[in-house]
Design an enzyme around this catalytic site. Structure first.
Site, short mmCIF file in Angstrom:
data_model
loop_
_atom_site.label_atom_id
_atom_site.label_comp_id
_atom_site.label_asym_id
_atom_site.label_seq_id
_atom_site.Cartn_x
_atom_site.Cartn_y
_atom_site.Cartn_z
N HIS A 29 55.75 9.34 13.75
CA HIS A 29 54.37 9.38 14.25
C HIS A 29 53.40 9.67 13.10
CE1 HIS A 29 55.68 9.23 18.37
NE2 HIS A 29 56.20 10.43 18.39
N LYS B 261 53.09 9.15 22.34
CA LYS B 261 52.89 8.71 23.73
C LYS B 261 52.24 7.33 23.86
CE LYS B 261 54.72 11.25 25.68
NZ LYS B 261 56.19 11.57 25.46
N SER C 227 49.29 11.31 29.05
CA SER C 227 50.73 11.30 28.83
C SER C 227 51.14 12.47 27.93
CB SER C 227 51.13 9.97 28.20
OG SER C 227 52.52 9.90 27.99
S1 PPS Z 1 56.96 9.83 22.32
O1 PPS Z 1 57.41 11.14 22.85
O2 PPS Z 1 55.72 9.97 21.55
O3 PPS Z 1 58.00 9.13 21.56
O4 PPS Z 1 56.62 8.99 23.64
P1 PPS Z 1 56.43 7.41 23.73
O5 PPS Z 1 57.73 6.79 23.95
O6 PPS Z 1 55.58 6.92 22.62
O7 PPS Z 1 55.53 7.27 25.03
C1 PPS Z 1 55.94 7.66 26.31
C2 PPS Z 1 55.08 6.87 27.30
O8 PPS Z 1 55.54 5.51 27.33
C3 PPS Z 1 55.91 5.19 28.67
N1 PPS Z 1 56.99 4.19 28.70
C4 PPS Z 1 56.88 2.98 29.26
N2 PPS Z 1 55.83 2.38 29.87
C5 PPS Z 1 56.03 1.14 30.37
N3 PPS Z 1 57.22 0.48 30.30
C6 PPS Z 1 58.29 1.05 29.71
N4 PPS Z 1 59.43 0.40 29.65
C7 PPS Z 1 58.14 2.36 29.14
N5 PPS Z 1 58.96 3.20 28.50
C8 PPS Z 1 58.24 4.31 28.23
C9 PPS Z 1 56.31 6.53 29.26
O9 PPS Z 1 56.37 6.48 30.66
C10 PPS Z 1 55.20 7.41 28.72
O10 PPS Z 1 53.94 7.13 29.32
P2 PPS Z 1 53.38 7.86 30.63
O11 PPS Z 1 51.94 7.42 30.76
O12 PPS Z 1 53.49 9.34 30.40
O13 PPS Z 1 54.21 7.39 31.77
#
Ligand code: PPS
Length: 307
Positions: A122, A62, A152
């Site tokens: 991860h 996340k 998240s």
């Molecule tokens: S995972 O399941 O661990 O692979 O998730 P991961 O992709 O690492 O993290 C998901 C969070 O990243 C946010 N996210 C973004 N934030 C800003 N801009 C963009 N383009 C973007 N893409 C993904 C996503 O909304 C999750 O965060 P939260 O706080 O839950 O919204």
């Protein structure tokens, strides 16, 4: 632009039973809790053979994995977002330690994939398969402040049934502090990658910097990958990877996974995409408890975060 689209690893969800993997308990491998089914495939993960030219994207969950994956894939395709529509993000960037019954594991998908490969993981530093170091693979690591990670991850537990039930937010916060969630301690993860960043081929980025100045961070990634793209292409990549664009992009937003596995009506994968959403979740007492945890965790490092 003439770049050939990179190969992907097609994943079929067609035969998944409706009750697939209903919240199996975590297991512990080498001292780290991990999703039960992932633990079953552990030997294959440790034996995994990285190849020269593989690029690893590593994060504590996340922290911006999907975001940086989309950026990298776009850079490697000169910003051509038709080419990045060739498959879902988990097909373009297979997940190394992924394993659920009756589906190809991450290691199987990756072994069958042609080079050059983009690989998501991860894993903490000490559990990385040795071959990544032997082959001197490039690594992009993204870290995010732990309060927003926690929020998240909590909502992700609610919507994704491969995770144990998170319980209440209060209960989940306690588990996070104790490292009793999949991938264990957040602090060890970010600190260990930080420690080795200069000894290895590692670009260490921060989610909050990506929010604050996305183009600057995309430029850093381009430089790290040895690409020199025009300002127009940079702008295109930026526009294709805003939170709004990725939330609407079904090849990036995990909407292609059946709702019996990830239920976006409970909480969408692309949820908020901001810094500071934790303020809407933590009580004053929880924040104080968490600050004490943070102070303890970060006492032995120069790594700092924006909240
Ligand atoms: S995972 O399941 O661990 O692979 O998730 P991961 O992709 O690492 O993290 C998901 C969070 O990243 C946010 N996210 C973004 N934030 C800003 N801009 C963009 N383009 C973007 N893409 C993904 C996503 O909304 C999750 O965060 P939260 O706080 O839950 O919204």
């Amino acid at each position: 632009m003439g770049t050939e689209p990179r190969k992907l690893c097609p994943v079929s969800w067609a035969h998944r039973p409706a009750n697939m993997m209903n919240r199996p308990p975590l297991k512990v491998v080498s001292g780290m809790p991990i999703l039960g089914p992932f633990a079953e495939n552990w030997a294959n993960v440790q034996r995994f053979q990285a190849r020269e030219g593989d690029l690893l994207i590593d994060t504590y969950p996340k922290s911006g994995t999907t975001w940086i994956s989309e950026i990298v894939d776009l850079i490697l395709h000169n910003g051509d977002n038709k080419k990045t529509q060739r498959g879902a993000i988990y097909e373009r960037v297979p997940f190394l330690e992924y394993a659920v019954p009756e589906m190809p594991t991450g290691t199987e998908s990756l072994n069958a994939m042609e080079s050059p490969r983009l690989i998501k993981s991860h894993l903490p530093v000490h559990l990385m398969p040795n071959s990544f170091w032997e082959k001197n693979c490039k690594v992009i690591y993204v870290a995010r402040n732990p309060k927003d990670v926690l929020v998240s991850y909590y909502h992700f537990h609610r919507m994704a049934i491969v995770h144990p039930d998170p319980g209440t937010f209060e209960e989940y916060l306690q588990k996070f502090i104790e490292g009793k969630i999949s991938y264990g301690s957040w602090g060890d993860h970010v600190k260990d990658w930080w420690k080795i960043r200069q000894q290895r081929n590692i670009l260490y980025l921060f989610y909050e910097d990506m929010l604050e100045d996305p183009k600057c961070e995309i430029r850093k990634v381009m430089k790290f990958l040895g690409t020199d793209l025009s300002e127009d292409v940079l702008e295109k990549i930026h526009q294709s990877t805003t939170f709004k664009a990725m939330k609407e992009n079904h090849m990036a937003n995990y909407r292609t996974i059946p709702s019996t596995v990830m239920d976006h009506t409970i909480s969408p994968f692309m949820r908020k995409g901001t810094c500071g959403d934790w303020k809407r979740h933590f009580t004053v007492a929880q924040n104080q408890l968490f600050d004490e945890y943070y102070e303890r965790e970060m006492a032995d490092t120069d790594l700092t975060f924006h909240f």
